[in-house]
Write a protein that holds these residues in place. Structure first.
Motif, short mmCIF file in Angstrom:
data_model
loop_
_atom_site.label_atom_id
_atom_site.label_comp_id
_atom_site.label_asym_id
_atom_site.label_seq_id
_atom_site.Cartn_x
_atom_site.Cartn_y
_atom_site.Cartn_z
N UNK A 172 4.33 -6.09 -17.29
CA UNK A 172 3.41 -6.47 -15.89
C UNK A 172 4.26 -5.84 -14.26
N UNK A 173 5.71 -4.81 -14.81
CA UNK A 173 6.20 -4.78 -13.26
C UNK A 173 5.60 -3.69 -13.06
N UNK A 174 5.50 -2.72 -14.40
CA UNK A 174 4.29 -1.53 -13.54
C UNK A 174 3.13 -1.27 -13.11
N UNK A 175 2.32 -2.78 -13.77
CA UNK A 175 0.97 -3.29 -12.97
C UNK A 175 1.01 -3.94 -11.24
N UNK A 176 2.88 -4.25 -11.47
CA UNK A 176 2.46 -4.84 -10.22
C UNK A 176 2.69 -3.77 -8.73
N UNK A 177 3.28 -2.96 -9.23
CA UNK A 177 4.13 -1.90 -8.72
C UNK A 177 2.54 -0.88 -7.77
N UNK A 178 1.70 -1.25 -8.93
CA UNK A 178 0.49 -0.51 -8.82
C UNK A 178 -0.26 -0.92 -7.82
N UNK A 179 -0.07 -2.07 -7.81
CA UNK A 179 -1.33 -3.14 -7.70
C UNK A 179 -1.14 -2.74 -5.89
N UNK A 180 0.90 -3.11 -5.60
CA UNK A 180 1.05 -2.46 -4.38
C UNK A 180 0.52 -1.31 -3.85
N UNK A 181 0.64 -0.51 -4.21
CA UNK A 181 0.11 0.70 -4.04
C UNK A 181 -0.81 1.63 -3.47
N UNK A 182 -1.45 0.26 -4.48
CA UNK A 182 -2.93 0.31 -4.18
C UNK A 182 -3.61 -1.05 -2.49
N UNK A 183 -3.18 -1.52 -2.59
CA UNK A 183 -2.79 -2.16 -0.95
C UNK A 183 -2.60 -1.14 -0.15
N UNK A 184 -0.86 -0.42 -0.13
CA UNK A 184 -1.29 -0.15 0.78
C UNK A 184 -1.74 1.21 1.43
N UNK A 185 -2.27 1.84 0.02
CA UNK A 185 -3.38 3.25 0.66
C UNK A 185 -5.00 2.54 1.10
N UNK A 186 -4.78 1.31 0.46
CA UNK A 186 -6.50 1.12 1.30
C UNK A 186 -6.42 0.53 2.11
N UNK A 187 -5.45 -0.29 2.82
CA UNK A 187 -5.34 -0.81 4.10
C UNK A 187 -4.74 0.67 5.32
N UNK A 188 -4.39 1.15 4.32
CA UNK A 188 -4.37 2.88 5.35
C UNK A 188 -5.87 3.47 5.34
N UNK A 189 -6.02 3.27 4.79
CA UNK A 189 -7.54 4.08 4.90
C UNK A 189 -8.66 3.30 5.86
N UNK A 190 -8.06 1.50 5.36
CA UNK A 190 -9.51 0.72 6.30
C UNK A 190 -8.36 1.41 7.85
N UNK A 191 -7.96 0.99 7.99
CA UNK A 191 -7.30 1.75 9.19
C UNK A 191 -7.81 3.06 10.10
N UNK A 192 -7.39 3.95 9.18
CA UNK A 192 -8.29 4.77 9.72
C UNK A 192 -9.81 4.52 10.32
N UNK A 193 -10.23 4.12 9.13
CA UNK A 193 -12.53 4.08 9.28
C UNK A 193 -12.01 3.17 11.12
N UNK A 194 -11.23 2.00 10.78
CA UNK A 194 -11.17 1.34 12.08
C UNK A 194 -11.49 1.85 13.35
#
Length: 243
Positions: free
Chosen positions: A176-198
């Protein structure tokens, strides 16, 4: 008279008392059970309760008398270790759950600003800030530290060519800990990509609300849709000016 003591793993010890008297060979066999109330026994660092022993006695005028005592264990108390492991597991699960929830909630306001108020000055200033990436990055590093084990690198680079393999990654993400860290990783990358699109949409005056929305859960599709939207906008724009 001789006295010997020998022991083996899991408290299968034997106590022998030998009385040597040379004479004719007559053997008597006696066996009884002994219960020791005051004897304290430890097994793997844990107290043992209900310690009993079988005592057998053989008498021979040639070899003497031998009494063999073999203890038996009826109950071993491992409750302390079990409770410690259970408490540790519950603590890690709670940390992973809280990090998952907090990370998800933290990025939602930024997506809301980009979708609901893309032309607002508050949105533009928020998208220029690096604070969310610093906070989420620190949270990700903390979760990565908690989830890291000596076999993590072996699971990531499991093949002989030092490349990731699906079975190893699947085993690694069973935590569960590894899965939670992967989810935070995805959130950071997705937000960064969304900001570039914006930012690209603001600079080129392209509609980005649909692309930004897709970046929240389907980031590669959101980026692809933005590329298509930009291409169609640039093609339609010159056509209008030409007419």
């Amino acid at each position: 008279m001789g006295f010997s003591l020998s022991s083996s793993c899991l408290a299968t010890s034997s106590l022998s008392i030998k009385i040597s008297k040379p004479c004719c060979d007559v053997r008597l066999g006696l066996r009884s059970s002994v219960f020791t109330r005051s004897h304290k026994t430890n097994l793997l660092g844990q107290p043992v309760h209900g310690f009993t022993a079988d005592a057998s006695r053989n008498w021979s005028f040639i070899t003497g008398s031998r009494i063999a005592i073999k203890p038996k264990l009826s109950r071993v108390n491992f409750s302390k270790n079990v409770q410690g492991v259970r408490a540790s597991w519950l603590a890690n699960a709670q940390v992973a759950s809280n990090a998952f929830t907090l990370g998800t909630i933290a990025v939602l306001p930024f997506y809301g600003l980009m979708v609901l108020a893309p032309k607002s000055e508050l949105t533009k200033r928020s998208m220029q800030s690096n604070i969310p990436y610093v906070v989420l990055g620190l949270l990700y590093a903390y979760l990565l530290y908690l989830s890291w084990t000596p076999e993590t690198m072996q699971l990531i680079f499991a093949s002989k060519y030092w490349l990731p393999e699906l079975p190893g990654i699947l085993k690694m993400f069973s935590s569960e800990m590894t899965l939670a860290s992967a989810w935070i990783h995805l959130l950071v990358v997705d937000l960064f990509a969304a900001r570039q699109v914006f930012h690209d949409g603001v600079e080129n005056k392209i509609e980005t609300r649909h692309s930004v929305s897709l970046c929240l859960f389907f980031c590669p599709i959101g980026v692809l849709i933005h590329v298509i939207t930009k291409a169609l906008t640039n093609r339609v724009g010159p056509a209008k000016h030409g007419s």
